[in-house]
Scaffold this motif. Structure first.
Motif, short mmCIF file in Angstrom:
data_model
loop_
_atom_site.label_atom_id
_atom_site.label_comp_id
_atom_site.label_asym_id
_atom_site.label_seq_id
_atom_site.Cartn_x
_atom_site.Cartn_y
_atom_site.Cartn_z
N VAL A 165 0.84 -1.20 0.00
CA VAL A 165 0.00 0.00 0.00
C VAL A 165 0.87 1.25 0.00
CG1 VAL A 165 -1.72 1.30 1.31
CG2 VAL A 165 -1.93 -1.18 1.12
N MET A 166 1.96 1.21 0.75
CA MET A 166 2.89 2.34 0.77
C MET A 166 3.46 2.61 -0.62
SD MET A 166 6.15 3.00 3.33
CE MET A 166 5.85 1.38 3.95
N GLY A 167 3.87 1.56 -1.32
CA GLY A 167 4.41 1.74 -2.66
C GLY A 167 3.39 2.29 -3.64
N ALA A 168 2.15 1.79 -3.56
CA ALA A 168 1.10 2.26 -4.47
C ALA A 168 0.75 3.72 -4.21
CB ALA A 168 -0.14 1.38 -4.33
N THR A 169 0.62 4.11 -2.95
CA THR A 169 0.28 5.49 -2.64
C THR A 169 1.44 6.44 -2.95
OG1 THR A 169 0.84 5.00 -0.32
CG2 THR A 169 -1.48 5.00 -0.92
N SER A 170 2.67 5.97 -2.82
CA SER A 170 3.81 6.83 -3.20
C SER A 170 3.76 7.14 -4.69
CB SER A 170 5.12 6.15 -2.83
OG SER A 170 5.38 5.03 -3.67
N TRP A 171 3.39 6.14 -5.49
CA TRP A 171 3.26 6.37 -6.95
C TRP A 171 2.19 7.43 -7.22
CZ3 TRP A 171 -1.19 5.14 -9.86
CH2 TRP A 171 -1.05 5.31 -11.23
N ALA A 172 1.06 7.32 -6.54
CA ALA A 172 -0.02 8.29 -6.75
C ALA A 172 0.36 9.68 -6.26
CB ALA A 172 -1.29 7.80 -6.05
N LEU A 173 1.13 9.76 -5.17
CA LEU A 173 1.50 11.06 -4.63
C LEU A 173 2.60 11.73 -5.45
CD1 LEU A 173 1.43 10.26 -0.81
CD2 LEU A 173 0.02 11.96 -1.98
N ILE A 174 3.58 10.96 -5.91
CA ILE A 174 4.63 11.55 -6.76
C ILE A 174 4.01 12.06 -8.06
CG2 ILE A 174 6.75 11.07 -8.05
CD1 ILE A 174 7.40 8.99 -5.86
N GLY A 175 3.07 11.33 -8.60
CA GLY A 175 2.37 11.75 -9.82
C GLY A 175 1.07 12.46 -9.53
N TYR A 176 1.00 13.18 -8.40
CA TYR A 176 -0.25 13.86 -8.01
C TYR A 176 -0.73 14.80 -9.10
CZ TYR A 176 -3.25 17.15 -5.51
OH TYR A 176 -4.30 17.96 -5.14
N TRP A 177 0.19 15.58 -9.67
CA TRP A 177 -0.18 16.43 -10.82
C TRP A 177 -0.03 15.60 -12.09
CZ3 TRP A 177 3.19 19.71 -7.44
CH2 TRP A 177 2.41 20.55 -6.62
N TRP A 178 -0.99 14.74 -12.31
CA TRP A 178 -0.89 13.69 -13.32
C TRP A 178 -1.00 14.21 -14.75
CZ3 TRP A 178 -5.34 13.52 -16.21
CH2 TRP A 178 -6.50 14.06 -15.62
N ARG A 179 -1.39 15.45 -14.92
CA ARG A 179 -1.47 15.99 -16.28
C ARG A 179 -0.10 16.33 -16.85
NH1 ARG A 179 -6.00 17.98 -13.67
NH2 ARG A 179 -8.00 17.53 -14.71
N ASP A 180 0.91 16.36 -16.00
CA ASP A 180 2.28 16.65 -16.43
C ASP A 180 2.98 15.32 -16.75
OD1 ASP A 180 4.89 17.38 -16.81
OD2 ASP A 180 5.00 18.70 -15.08
N PRO A 181 3.31 15.05 -18.02
CA PRO A 181 3.93 13.77 -18.37
C PRO A 181 5.25 13.52 -17.66
CG PRO A 181 3.21 14.94 -20.35
CD PRO A 181 3.10 15.90 -19.19
N GLU A 182 6.01 14.59 -17.37
CA GLU A 182 7.29 14.41 -16.69
C GLU A 182 7.09 13.87 -15.27
OE1 GLU A 182 11.34 16.99 -15.62
OE2 GLU A 182 9.62 17.94 -16.57
N ARG A 183 6.05 14.34 -14.61
CA ARG A 183 5.79 13.89 -13.25
C ARG A 183 5.28 12.44 -13.24
NH1 ARG A 183 5.88 18.45 -9.91
NH2 ARG A 183 5.62 20.43 -11.01
#
Length: 615
Positions: free
Chosen positions: A133-151
C-alpha cells in the motif's frame, strides 16, 4: 489495549480511503479532517509506545494478522505520526481550494497509515500488506499532478524500481514458508530457517530493504521522486517510505547475523551509500536534488548501523533524520512556491526574505551537518562508536560520510543566506501562520537534545539493547572538529566549481549514472528479451498457427468435397432404398389383399395351362 492498536492502524487508513471515495465533494473539509485524524493518531502512538499492546485477527489459513508495539516500533510510530502532523499542517496552507485536496490528504493519510501498519506488523505477510500500500500510494503522490507527463514518468520510474526490489520480500516469504520452521512467518522467527532457505530469506529481505530505502544500486529512483509536491517529498524522505527499508533491517538484525554474510553486505552497502551519495549531494546545484541525495546518504548510516548491530545509534539517526529532513523539504517547498525555482544559484538570499523559514531551514541544515549540540551529531557518534568495534575501515567510511554531510549542508546554507548582488528579485516568501507553525513544530523536534547521555541511554533501554559501546569523548571531539572544519571550508569556498574532471562532475550530477546503468544492465536486456520473445511469437508461433489453420482449412475442404459428398450420397441412397421398402411395406395395408390373391391365382392358372399345352 487491543482497541488502541487497531485504532492506530485503522484510523488513518480508513479516513484516507473515505476521503478518496468522496473525491471533490470533501475538498473543503479534507485538511481539517486529516489534521484531526493525524493528531489522534499521534496521541494513540504515544499511548501505544508506553503500553506496548498486541492484537491478532484471522487473516490467511495458518497466517493470522498480527500487530504489536515494542520499543523500536513504538519510537517509529510516534515519529511517523508527529512528522505527518507537521507536514499536513504545512499542506493545509500550501494547497488552495482549486486543488483536489480530498485526493491529496486522503493519499497522505493512506501513506502514513501504511507506514504505521508496516512498523507495527509482526509477521511477513502483514508487513507485505503495508509495504505494498505504501508503494502504491507513493506512486499516486509523486504523480499527483498527473497531467504533467514528466511527473507521471517520474512516478513510474520510482514505482517500477521499488517494485522490482520488492520481489525480494516475496522470495523471502516463499523461502521462509518452504523452510517450515515458522509457519506463521513472524519477523522474529525468520532467523530460525535452515540453509539454504536462510540465505534466500536474507537475500530477499536485503534486496527489498535496499530498494525501498534507495540505497546503492537503487538510489536513482529517489531523484525522480522529487517531481512530487514538496509535502510529499518531506514525508516520503523523512519518516515513511524511504526509511522503511532501514527499519526492516534494524528489525531483522538477528536474521542478518544468523546468515553469516548478510550483516557484512548490509554494513558495507550502507557505508558505500553514505560516502558515494554524499559526494553526489555535494555536486548538486538543485536544492531538492541535493536534499534527495543527502537522504540516501543519511539513510546509509542507518543501514550501516543495522549491519553492525548498532541498533540504538541507528534508531537515533532515524528519528533525528526524520525531524531534520522534513524541515528541510518544507523550507525548500516554501521557497519553490514563492520564487518558482529550486536552483541554488537562483535562491541567493532566499533565507533573508522570510526569517522564519530561513531560521528553521538553518536549524535543520546544521543538524544534518552534525554540528554540536544538535541531534544528528549525537546520533552519528552513537552509531559510529558501535561501528568502530566492528571494523575500523567501516568507521573510516562512516566518518568520511559524516564529513560530507557537513559539506553539502553548509553549501545549501551558503546559497540561501548569501545576499544576491545585485538584488534582482525582492519578493518575500509568504509566512502564513500554518506553514510557519509547521516549520517551528518540526524545528522543536530537530532540536531534541539527543546528545545528552541520559536520553541516549533511555533510548537504549526502550529498545532493550543498551549500548555496549558508549561514545568516547575523543569520538565526539573528532566529529565536532571535522564538522566545524568542513563547514568553514565550504563557506570559504563559496560557489566556486568543484576541482574535479568534467566527467566526474557529470557522473555526480547524474547520480553516478545509476539510472543509465539500470537501463543498460536491466531494462535494455529485458526489453531485448521481450522483443525477441515478440519476434519469436510473430515469426514462429504466429506462422505456425497460420500454417496450421491453412492446413486445417484445406483438410476441411477435402473432407467437404470427397468424404462429405460420398457420405451424403450413401446416406441419400440408403434413404431412397428405405423409402422404397417403406412403400412396399405399406401396400399390404391398403385393404385390397383379396384382389392381389385373385390376381395371383389367375396368373398361376394361366401359367399351368401354358405348361400343359406346351407339353
Amino acid at each position: 489495549m487491543s482497541a488502541l492498536l487497531w485504532a492506530l492502524v485503522v484510523l488513518p487508513l480508513g479516513t484516507g480511503a473515505l476521503l478518496l471515495v468522496t473525491r471533490r465533494r470533501a475538498d473543503r473539509a479534507a485538511p481539517a479532517v486529516a489534521l484531526i485524524v493525524t493528531a489522534g493518531a499521534l496521541g494513540l502512538a504515544i499511548a501505544a509506545a508506553f503500553r506496548h499492546p498486541a492484537v491478532q485477527a484471522p487473516f490467511l489459513d495458518g497466517l493470522p494478522m498480527r500487530f504489536a508495539v515494542d520499543g523500536l516500533s513504538g519510537l517509529l510510530a510516534v515519529t511517523v505520526a508527529a512528522v505527518t502532523l507537521a507536514v499536513l499542517l504545512f499542506s493545509a496552507a500550501e494547497f488552495g481550494a482549486d486543488e483536489a485536496r480530498a485526493r491529496f490528504f486522503g493519499l497522505m493519510l493512506l501513506f502514513s497509515g501504511s507506514m504505521l501498519a508496516t512498523v507495527t506488523a509482526t509477521s511477513l505477510p502483514v508487513l507485505l500488506l503495508g509495504w505494498e500500500v505504501m508503494g502504491a500510494t507513493s506512486w499516486a503522490l509523486i504523480g499527483y499532478w498527473w497531467r504533467d507527463p514528466e511527473r507521471t514518468s517520474a512516478a513510474d520510474t520510482a514505482f517500477l524500481t521499488t517494485r522490482t526490489a520488492d520481489l525480494g520480500l516475496y522470495l523471502a516469504a516463499g523461502a521462509a514458508l518452504a523452510s517450515g520452521r515458522d509457519p506463521a512467518l513472524s519477523l522474529d522467527g525468520l532467523a530460525r530457517a535452515d540453509d539454504p532457505w536462510l540465505s534466500f530469506v536474507t537475500a530477499g529481505i536485503i534486496v527489498a530493504a535496499l530498494g525501498k530505502s534507495a540505497q546503492l544500486p537503487f538510489s536513482f529512483w529517489l531523484s525522480k521522486a522529487m517531481q512530487g509536491p514538496s509535502p510529499v517529498s518531506a514525508l516520503l524522505h523523512s519518516a515513511t517510505m524511504v526509511v522503511a527499508g532501514a527499519y526492516l533491517l534494524l528489525r531483522t538484525g538477528p536474521l542478518l547475523e544468523a546468515s553469516g554474510w548478510g550483516d557484512d553486505v548490509v554494513a558495507w552497502t550502507g557505508a558505500a551509500t553514505a560516502l558515494c551519495l554524499g559526494l553526489v549531494a555535494v555536486a548538486q546545484t538543485d536544492l531538492k536534488q541535493l536534499l534527495a541525495a543527502s537522504s540516501c546518504a543519511q539513510i546509509g548510516f542507518m543501514v550501516l548501523a543495522a549491519g553492525t548491530t548498532a541498533t540504538s545509534g541507528g534508531t537515533l539517526q532515524l528519528i533525528a533524520h526524520a525531524a531534520a529532513k522534513s524541515l528541510l523539504f518544507l523550507g525548500a517547498g516554501a521557497w519553490l512556491t514563492a520564487l518558482g525555482t529550486q536552483q541554488l544559484p537562483e535562491l541567493l538570499g532566499a533565507a533573508r526574505r522570510s526569517r522564519t523559514v530561513g531560521v528553521a531551514f538553518t536549524v535543520a541544515a546544521l543538524s544534518l551537518a552534525g554540528l554540536p549540540p544538535l541531534s544528528l551529531w549525537a546520533a552519528k557518534d552513537v552509531l559510529l562508536s558501535g561501528v568502530l568495534e566492528r571494523s575500523p575501515w567501516l568507521y573510516a567510511l562512516g566518518l568520511a560520510g559524516a564529513l560530507l554531510s557537513a559539506v553539502y549542508s553548509a553549501k545549501a546554507l551558503w546559497y540561501v543566506w548569501r545576499r544576491a548582488v545585485p538584488q534582482t528579485d525582492s519578493r518575500r516568501v509568504p509566512g502564513g501562520a500554518l506553514p510557519s507553525l509547521a516549520l517551528l513544530a518540526v524545528a522543536c523536534v530537530a532540536l531534541t537534545p539527543l546528545a545528552f547521555p541520559p536520553l541516549r541511554d533511555s533510548v537504549g533501554r526502550v529498545l532493550a539493547q543498551p549500548d555496549q559501546s558508549a561514545p568516547h569523548l575523543w569520538g565526539f571531539a573528532l566529529s565536532g572538529i571535522l564538522a566545524l572544519s568542513a563547514v568553514a571550508a565550504t563557506w570559504a569556498w563559496g560557489s566556486r566549481p568543484l576541482p574535479l574532471p568534467e566527467r566526474a562532475k557529470s557522473a555526480l550530477l547524474d547520480w553516478l549514472h545509476l539510472e543509465r546503468a539500470a537501463h543498460r544492465l536491466l531494462v535494455a536486456p529485458v526489453m531485448r528479451l521481450a522483443r525477441a520473445a515478440a519476434a519469436f511469437d510473430d515469426r514462429v508461433i504466429d506462422r505456425a498457427v497460420d500454417d496450421s489453420a491453412t492446413v486445417a482449412l484445406r483438410f476441411a475442404r477435402w473432407t467437404d468435397g470427397v468424404v462429405e459428398r460420398a457420405l451424403d450420397g450413401s446416406v441419400t441412397a440408403l434413404a431412397a432404398g428405405t423409402r422404397a421398402l417403406g412403400r412396399l411395406a405399406r401396400r399390404p395395408q391398403t385393404g385390397q389383399l383379396h384382389q392381389y390373391l385373385a390376381q395371383a391365382v389367375a396368373a398361376f392358372t394361366v401359367l399351368a395351362v401354358v405348361l400343359v399345352l406346351v407339353r
